[in-house]
Enzyme design. Structure first.
Site, PDB file in Angstrom:
ATOM      1  N   GLY A  72      10.060 -30.789   1.494  1.00 15.46           N
ATOM      2  CA  GLY A  72       8.818 -31.394   1.962  1.00 15.46           C
ATOM      3  C   GLY A  72       7.976 -31.874   0.789  1.00 15.46           C
ATOM      4  N   CYS A 326       1.319 -20.720  -1.208  1.00 14.20           N
ATOM      5  CA  CYS A 326       1.260 -21.426  -2.480  1.00 14.20           C
ATOM      6  C   CYS A 326       0.067 -20.996  -3.331  1.00 14.20           C
ATOM      7  CB  CYS A 326       1.208 -22.928  -2.244  1.00 14.20           C
ATOM      8  SG  CYS A 326       2.511 -23.475  -1.144  1.00 14.20           S
TER       9      CYS A 326
END
Ligand SMILES: *Cc1c(COP(=O)(O)O)cnc(C)c1O
Length: 386
Positions: A72, A326
């Site tokens: 992605g 993240c």
């Protein structure tokens, strides 16, 4: 007790059918899909089948609109940097939102260093992009708009169709990051009105190492990788046949299930939220109350850090996320929650619980029982704080 995995927003297991489809392409049918001989063409055919499966799952008009990437993240970088560089002669202005995934935001920062100007449109307290401000941000120098379909942290669904309509008759390219959206809510690229759309494999029960970018017929962008001309020159390098085959199989299966799963997960999510509200309390739901992913709860428990809850749950082999995967390692407050106007306290208190294919009512009930204990314990440590 079996572990309870509630972090499907971070990644998902490879489903057995996808794994089975991949296996022959590691050490038996390992030919290079670029080779002219039959052995290579066997890989090529498997990849072209996967391309059709991906195209069909998102309602693309032809498989030629699908470019395979590694992730992605790569799809987002290719879309943004590729579109910006290609259209440089027409303007240098890009519009995006302040709550995008880092792979979009950091690609924008990179483009700023290359001389592009980026407007980061704000969101409201539910995480919804302010459409009027997006409209106002457009200039005759704007070449690209990128707004994510669903937010990976708080689950808010963005008004992609409205933005698609707004840009319909303009030369401005419209990209959406659908990595988190795909497989949770049925859609087609045609009804969304997008020119570019990013997908990732490992969030939809495919393997890590594959992704795709939908590039609408007639839309031209610059490649990032230069070499042997694979993917019609859009993405050089030998294709990752096993991962692509697994991704294709996963796309086909999830598109058959998505409507049923959407209903099932919505019911589970609402049940979980009702129990947490009534049995634990002192908790806020972050993100839009109804326009949100069916499998996402992002909660802030008053007076307790999300990280502390995560670690206590981890001791019980229950796996959730605080903020996004993240940014969790960095222990920085979520840029998404801050953009929604939440306080630093609320941002640090946030806990993301994401459900998936193997989540059952029984697992949810076990989870809430355990969470109750954890919250009781953590709140007993600092009773004055809430
Ligand atoms: C996971 C995710 C990405 C990154 O995808 P990778 O395949 O992990 O690189 C991008 N955008 C969103 C919204 C995501 O959830």
């Amino acid at each position: 007790m079996k572990p309870i995995y509630l972090d499907y927003g971070a990644t998902s297991p490879v489903r057995p059918d996808a794994l089975e489809a991949m296996l022959p392409f590691f050490s038996q049918a390992y030919g290079n899909s670029g080779s002219i001989h039959d052995f290579g063409q066997q890989s090529r055919e498997a990849i072209e089948t996967a391309r059709k499966q991906v195209a069909q799952a998102i309602g693309a008009s032809t498989a030629r609109e699908i470019i395979f990437t590694s992730s992605g993240t790569e799809s987002n970088n290719l879309a943004l940097i590729g579109a910006a560089r290609k259209r440089k002669a027409f303007g240098n202005h890009i519009v995006t939102s302040s709550v995008e995934h880092p792979s979009v935001l950091e690609a924008c920062r990179f483009l700023e260093r290359e001389g592009f100007e980026v407007t980061y449109v704000p969101v409201d307290s539910n995480g919804l992009v302010k459409l009027d401000q997006l409209k106002q941000a457009l200039t005759d120098r704007t070449i690209l708009v990128s707004v994510m379909a669903a937010n990976n942290e708080v689950g808010t669904l963005q008004p992609i169709r409205e933005i698609g309509l707004l840009l319909k008759d303009s030369p401005i390219l419209f990209h959406t990051d659908a990595v988190q959206y795909f497989g949770k809510v049925p859609f087609s690229v045609i009804e969304l009105g997008v020119d570019l759309l990013s997908l990732g494999s490992h969030k939809v029960y495919g393997p890590k190492g594959a992704g795709a970018l939908f590039i609408k017929k007639g839309v031209r962008i610059e490649p990032l990788l230069h070499g042997g001309g694979q993917e019609r020159g859009m993405r050089a390098s030998t294709l990752n046949t096993p991962a692509i085959v697994g991704f294709g199989a996963a796309c086909q299966l999830i598109s058959q299930e998505v409507a049923d799963e959407q209903a099932r997960l919505t019911a589970l999510r609402d049940h979980c939220w009702r129990r947490i509200q009534s049995e634990i309390g002192d908790v806020d739901l972050n993100g839009h109350p109804s326009d949100r992913l069916p499998n996402n709860l992002n909660l802030s428990f008053h007076g307790v850090e999300g990280q502390a809850i995560l670690l206590e749950l981890n001791r019980k082999q229950i796996y959730v996320s605080s903020g996004s995967a993240c940014s969790a390692g960095k222990h920085a407050a979520s840029h998404v929650l801050l953009a929604m106007g939440k306080s630093l306290d609320t941002a640090f208190q946030s806990l993301r619980i994401t459900f998936g294919k193997d989540t059952t009512l029984e697992l949810i009930d076990r989870f809430v029982d355990e969470l109750k204990e954890v919250m009781h314990y953590l709140r007993s440590l600092s009773p004055q704080e809430h």
